[in-house]
Design a protein around this motif. Sequence first.
Motif, PDB file in Angstrom:
ATOM      1  N   ASN A   5       0.800  -1.283  -0.030  1.00 34.27           N
ATOM      2  CA  ASN A   5       0.063   0.144  -0.181  1.00 34.27           C
ATOM      3  C   ASN A   5       0.815   1.423   0.071  1.00 34.27           C
ATOM      4  O   ASN A   5       0.411   2.263   0.677  1.00 34.27           O
ATOM      5  CB  ASN A   5      -1.018   0.017   1.214  1.00 34.27           C
ATOM      6  CG  ASN A   5      -1.956  -1.090   1.209  1.00 34.27           C
ATOM      7  OD1 ASN A   5      -2.497  -1.417   0.149  1.00 34.27           O
ATOM      8  ND2 ASN A   5      -2.219  -2.116   2.278  1.00 34.27           N
ATOM      9  N   TRP A  20      -9.313  15.718   4.769  1.00 34.69           N
ATOM     10  CA  TRP A  20     -10.178  14.922   5.554  1.00 34.69           C
ATOM     11  C   TRP A  20     -10.107  15.656   7.091  1.00 34.69           C
ATOM     12  O   TRP A  20     -11.155  15.573   7.754  1.00 34.69           O
ATOM     13  CB  TRP A  20      -9.775  13.574   5.662  1.00 34.69           C
ATOM     14  CG  TRP A  20     -10.618  12.815   4.533  1.00 34.69           C
ATOM     15  CD1 TRP A  20     -10.371  12.786   3.211  1.00 34.69           C
ATOM     16  CD2 TRP A  20     -11.671  11.937   4.432  1.00 34.69           C
ATOM     17  NE1 TRP A  20     -10.832  12.218   2.410  1.00 34.69           N
ATOM     18  CE2 TRP A  20     -12.095  11.706   3.267  1.00 34.69           C
ATOM     19  CE3 TRP A  20     -12.643  11.571   5.804  1.00 34.69           C
ATOM     20  CZ2 TRP A  20     -13.185  10.660   2.979  1.00 34.69           C
ATOM     21  CZ3 TRP A  20     -13.586  10.600   5.219  1.00 34.69           C
ATOM     22  CH2 TRP A  20     -13.749  10.264   3.870  1.00 34.69           C
ATOM     23  N   GLY A  54      -9.305   1.870   9.281  1.00 37.26           N
ATOM     24  CA  GLY A  54      -9.288   3.215   8.481  1.00 37.26           C
ATOM     25  C   GLY A  54     -10.074   4.034   9.186  1.00 37.26           C
ATOM     26  O   GLY A  54     -10.871   4.705   8.540  1.00 37.26           O
ATOM     27  N   GLY A  56      -9.704   7.049  10.191  1.00 38.59           N
ATOM     28  CA  GLY A  56      -9.645   8.427   9.746  1.00 38.59           C
ATOM     29  C   GLY A  56      -9.638   9.483  11.178  1.00 38.59           C
ATOM     30  O   GLY A  56      -8.989   9.079  12.005  1.00 38.59           O
ATOM     31  N   LEU A  83      -3.970  11.953  10.323  1.00 33.73           N
ATOM     32  CA  LEU A  83      -5.380  11.457  10.726  1.00 33.73           C
ATOM     33  C   LEU A  83      -5.212  11.058  12.269  1.00 33.73           C
ATOM     34  O   LEU A  83      -6.162  11.103  13.007  1.00 33.73           O
ATOM     35  CB  LEU A  83      -6.031  10.712   9.739  1.00 33.73           C
ATOM     36  CG  LEU A  83      -6.838  11.692   8.542  1.00 33.73           C
ATOM     37  CD1 LEU A  83      -7.093  10.643   7.333  1.00 33.73           C
ATOM     38  CD2 LEU A  83      -8.077  12.310   9.213  1.00 33.73           C
ATOM     39  N   GLY A 104      -0.842   2.525  11.484  1.00 35.88           N
ATOM     40  CA  GLY A 104      -0.681   1.327  10.976  1.00 35.88           C
ATOM     41  C   GLY A 104      -1.284   0.865   9.956  1.00 35.88           C
ATOM     42  O   GLY A 104      -2.407   1.611   9.538  1.00 35.88           O
ATOM     43  N   ASP A 105      -0.792  -0.094   9.117  1.00 34.63           N
ATOM     44  CA  ASP A 105      -1.510  -0.542   7.884  1.00 34.63           C
ATOM     45  C   ASP A 105      -2.175  -1.888   8.178  1.00 34.63           C
ATOM     46  O   ASP A 105      -1.796  -2.747   8.833  1.00 34.63           O
ATOM     47  CB  ASP A 105      -0.381  -1.020   7.006  1.00 34.63           C
ATOM     48  CG  ASP A 105      -0.937  -1.409   5.371  1.00 34.63           C
ATOM     49  OD1 ASP A 105      -2.102  -1.666   5.403  1.00 34.63           O
ATOM     50  OD2 ASP A 105      -0.327  -1.306   4.669  1.00 34.63           O
ATOM     51  N   ALA A 106      -3.573  -1.910   7.897  1.00 32.16           N
ATOM     52  CA  ALA A 106      -4.291  -2.895   8.292  1.00 32.16           C
ATOM     53  C   ALA A 106      -4.192  -4.088   7.500  1.00 32.16           C
ATOM     54  O   ALA A 106      -4.185  -5.323   7.932  1.00 32.16           O
ATOM     55  CB  ALA A 106      -5.787  -2.823   8.100  1.00 32.16           C
ATOM     56  N   ARG A 122     -16.113   2.620   8.618  1.00 35.72           N
ATOM     57  CA  ARG A 122     -16.926   3.159   7.739  1.00 35.72           C
ATOM     58  C   ARG A 122     -16.161   3.607   6.545  1.00 35.72           C
ATOM     59  O   ARG A 122     -15.264   4.519   6.736  1.00 35.72           O
ATOM     60  CB  ARG A 122     -17.682   4.170   8.426  1.00 35.72           C
ATOM     61  CG  ARG A 122     -18.382   5.368   7.472  1.00 35.72           C
ATOM     62  CD  ARG A 122     -18.907   6.419   7.898  1.00 35.72           C
ATOM     63  NE  ARG A 122     -18.020   7.348   8.382  1.00 35.72           N
ATOM     64  CZ  ARG A 122     -18.244   8.429   9.027  1.00 35.72           C
ATOM     65  NH1 ARG A 122     -19.501   9.059   9.524  1.00 35.72           N
ATOM     66  NH2 ARG A 122     -17.277   9.387   9.410  1.00 35.72           N
ATOM     67  N   PHE A 123     -16.004   3.154   5.363  1.00 37.65           N
ATOM     68  CA  PHE A 123     -15.261   3.576   4.234  1.00 37.65           C
ATOM     69  C   PHE A 123     -14.006   3.370   4.369  1.00 37.65           C
ATOM     70  O   PHE A 123     -13.113   4.061   3.691  1.00 37.65           O
ATOM     71  CB  PHE A 123     -15.596   4.965   3.801  1.00 37.65           C
ATOM     72  CG  PHE A 123     -17.336   5.213   3.385  1.00 37.65           C
ATOM     73  CD1 PHE A 123     -17.850   4.138   2.922  1.00 37.65           C
ATOM     74  CD2 PHE A 123     -17.853   6.472   3.888  1.00 37.65           C
ATOM     75  CE1 PHE A 123     -19.390   4.486   2.825  1.00 37.65           C
ATOM     76  CE2 PHE A 123     -19.148   6.575   3.629  1.00 37.65           C
ATOM     77  CZ  PHE A 123     -19.837   5.433   2.792  1.00 37.65           C
ATOM     78  N   PHE A 128      -7.032  -1.169  -0.206  1.00 37.13           N
ATOM     79  CA  PHE A 128      -5.853  -2.238  -0.181  1.00 37.13           C
ATOM     80  C   PHE A 128      -5.340  -2.390  -1.452  1.00 37.13           C
ATOM     81  O   PHE A 128      -5.972  -2.961  -2.377  1.00 37.13           O
ATOM     82  CB  PHE A 128      -6.197  -3.322   0.854  1.00 37.13           C
ATOM     83  CG  PHE A 128      -6.894  -3.152   1.968  1.00 37.13           C
ATOM     84  CD1 PHE A 128      -5.925  -2.430   2.907  1.00 37.13           C
ATOM     85  CD2 PHE A 128      -8.107  -3.515   2.357  1.00 37.13           C
ATOM     86  CE1 PHE A 128      -6.447  -2.177   4.211  1.00 37.13           C
ATOM     87  CE2 PHE A 128      -8.347  -3.350   3.699  1.00 37.13           C
ATOM     88  CZ  PHE A 128      -7.664  -2.734   4.574  1.00 37.13           C
TER      89      PHE A 128
HETATM   90  C1  LIG Z   1     -12.488   7.295   3.149  1.00 34.84           C
HETATM   91  S1  LIG Z   1     -11.405   7.656   4.442  1.00 34.84           S
HETATM   92  C2  LIG Z   1     -12.632   7.253   5.725  1.00 34.84           C
HETATM   93  C3  LIG Z   1     -12.190   7.589   7.106  1.00 34.84           C
HETATM   94  C4  LIG Z   1     -13.067   7.344   8.117  1.00 34.84           C
HETATM   95  N1  LIG Z   1     -13.393   5.770   8.503  1.00 34.84           N
HETATM   96  C5  LIG Z   1     -14.447   8.027   8.110  1.00 34.84           C
HETATM   97  O1  LIG Z   1     -15.543   7.277   7.832  1.00 34.84           O
HETATM   98  O2  LIG Z   1     -14.500   9.175   8.258  1.00 34.84           O
HETATM   99  C6  LIG Z   1     -10.405   6.032   4.463  1.00 34.84           C
HETATM  100  C7  LIG Z   1      -9.460   5.918   5.481  1.00 34.84           C
HETATM  101  O3  LIG Z   1      -8.766   4.741   5.412  1.00 34.84           O
HETATM  102  C8  LIG Z   1      -7.448   4.840   5.753  1.00 34.84           C
HETATM  103  N2  LIG Z   1      -6.653   3.807   5.121  1.00 34.84           N
HETATM  104  C9  LIG Z   1      -6.175   3.647   3.762  1.00 34.84           C
HETATM  105  N3  LIG Z   1      -5.793   2.547   3.552  1.00 34.84           N
HETATM  106  C10 LIG Z   1      -5.381   1.952   4.986  1.00 34.84           C
HETATM  107  C11 LIG Z   1      -4.707   0.900   5.247  1.00 34.84           C
HETATM  108  N4  LIG Z   1      -4.127  -0.063   4.476  1.00 34.84           N
HETATM  109  N5  LIG Z   1      -4.673   0.649   6.736  1.00 34.84           N
HETATM  110  C12 LIG Z   1      -5.424   1.450   7.282  1.00 34.84           C
HETATM  111  N6  LIG Z   1      -5.879   2.664   6.997  1.00 34.84           N
HETATM  112  C13 LIG Z   1      -5.875   2.844   5.877  1.00 34.84           C
HETATM  113  C14 LIG Z   1      -7.160   6.367   5.028  1.00 34.84           C
HETATM  114  O4  LIG Z   1      -6.003   6.888   5.900  1.00 34.84           O
HETATM  115  C15 LIG Z   1      -8.340   7.064   5.409  1.00 34.84           C
HETATM  116  O5  LIG Z   1      -8.432   7.682   6.740  1.00 34.84           O
END
Ligand SMILES: C[S@@+](CC[C@H](N)C(=O)[O-])C[C@H]1O[C@@H](n2cnc3c(N)ncnc32)[C@H](O)[C@@H]1O
Length: 280
Positions: A5, A20, A54, A56, A83, A104-106, A122-123, A128
């Motif tokens: 990622n 964001w 994720g 945010g 974030l 961290g990266d999920a 949520r979103f 990935f």
């Molecule tokens: C569309 S935003 C949604 C944020 C939050 N869940 C919300 O609903 O307000 C997507 C989030 O996923 C995080 N993200 C993207 N790839 C990720 C990964 N591999 N591991 C953890 N977080 C990730 C981004 O940094 C971002 O904060």
Amino acid sequence: MTEANAGQKLYWNDAPGVKWITHQQALDRMNHSVAELVLNAAAPRTGEQVLDIGCGAGATTIMAARAVAPGGYAVGLDISGPLVRHANKRFAEEGLDNAEALQGDAQTQPAPEQGVDLALSRFGVMFFDDPVAAFVNIRRLIRPGGRLVFACWAEGNPWFDLPMQAAVAQLGPAEPKPADAPGPLAFREPARVRDILEGAHFTGVEIDTHEVPLVIPEGLEAGLEFCKHLGPISRHMTDKNGTEADFDAIMDRLRPAFAAFDTDQGLMIPGRVHLVQARA
Ligand SMILES: C[S@@+](CC[C@H](N)C(=O)[O-])C[C@H]1O[C@@H](n2cnc3c(N)ncnc32)[C@H](O)[C@@H]1O
């Protein structure tokens, strides 16, 4: 070997992550119906351990932390440093002593000794580069039999479609990219989501599509202003080196399309999301 990622890591740690934060309150208002959908389905119980993937700026982590108190704990995991810092600041402001955000990266986050009872999002799970590998790892973060509940965007969302149509009409089509490339719409096909989760050995996968209102209470002009900063227009403008004049023309095209959703309660854009539930 390329880091997992790497592209998304750069993206969310740079200007888009900061946007964001800047627009956090408006985004949380707009997406509140989706947060409620996820939390109602996930039904966190007193004393449970919850992971928000994720997370945010942490809106759903806050909701989960309140639901599991006393005795329970909510951890938000996000790839974006800005974030995560913002989320932790909000938790402190909210006086929560049972919530924390970790960077961290999920897809690669090491599993704790004991997995959580519930992972929700949520979103936050459509970004990935190897979704099966990511969900194999997410399954390890959940205790055996624990719940996974998330919302992702479905096909047919005017919030994405109308701005993109206006941008393409002005600047021409986007460069072709793989249909399933990481991004907000990567999980729009339920069959693909099911394959990914079953490929990662989740069981009892259920996917239901819901219509939700995306609300911008201040109305049409605020909605248009919002589209300037977030969503497909700013991405397409960057890709096509659009000018200020292009930008104004795109907004002139979008205004009558969005005006159809302007009501006494503000701009109410119909949204479509998949609510996905499974067991680790
Ligand atoms: C569309 S935003 C949604 C944020 C939050 N869940 C919300 O609903 O307000 C997507 C989030 O996923 C995080 N993200 C993207 N790839 C990720 C990964 N591999 N591991 C953890 N977080 C990730 C981004 O940094 C971002 O904060």
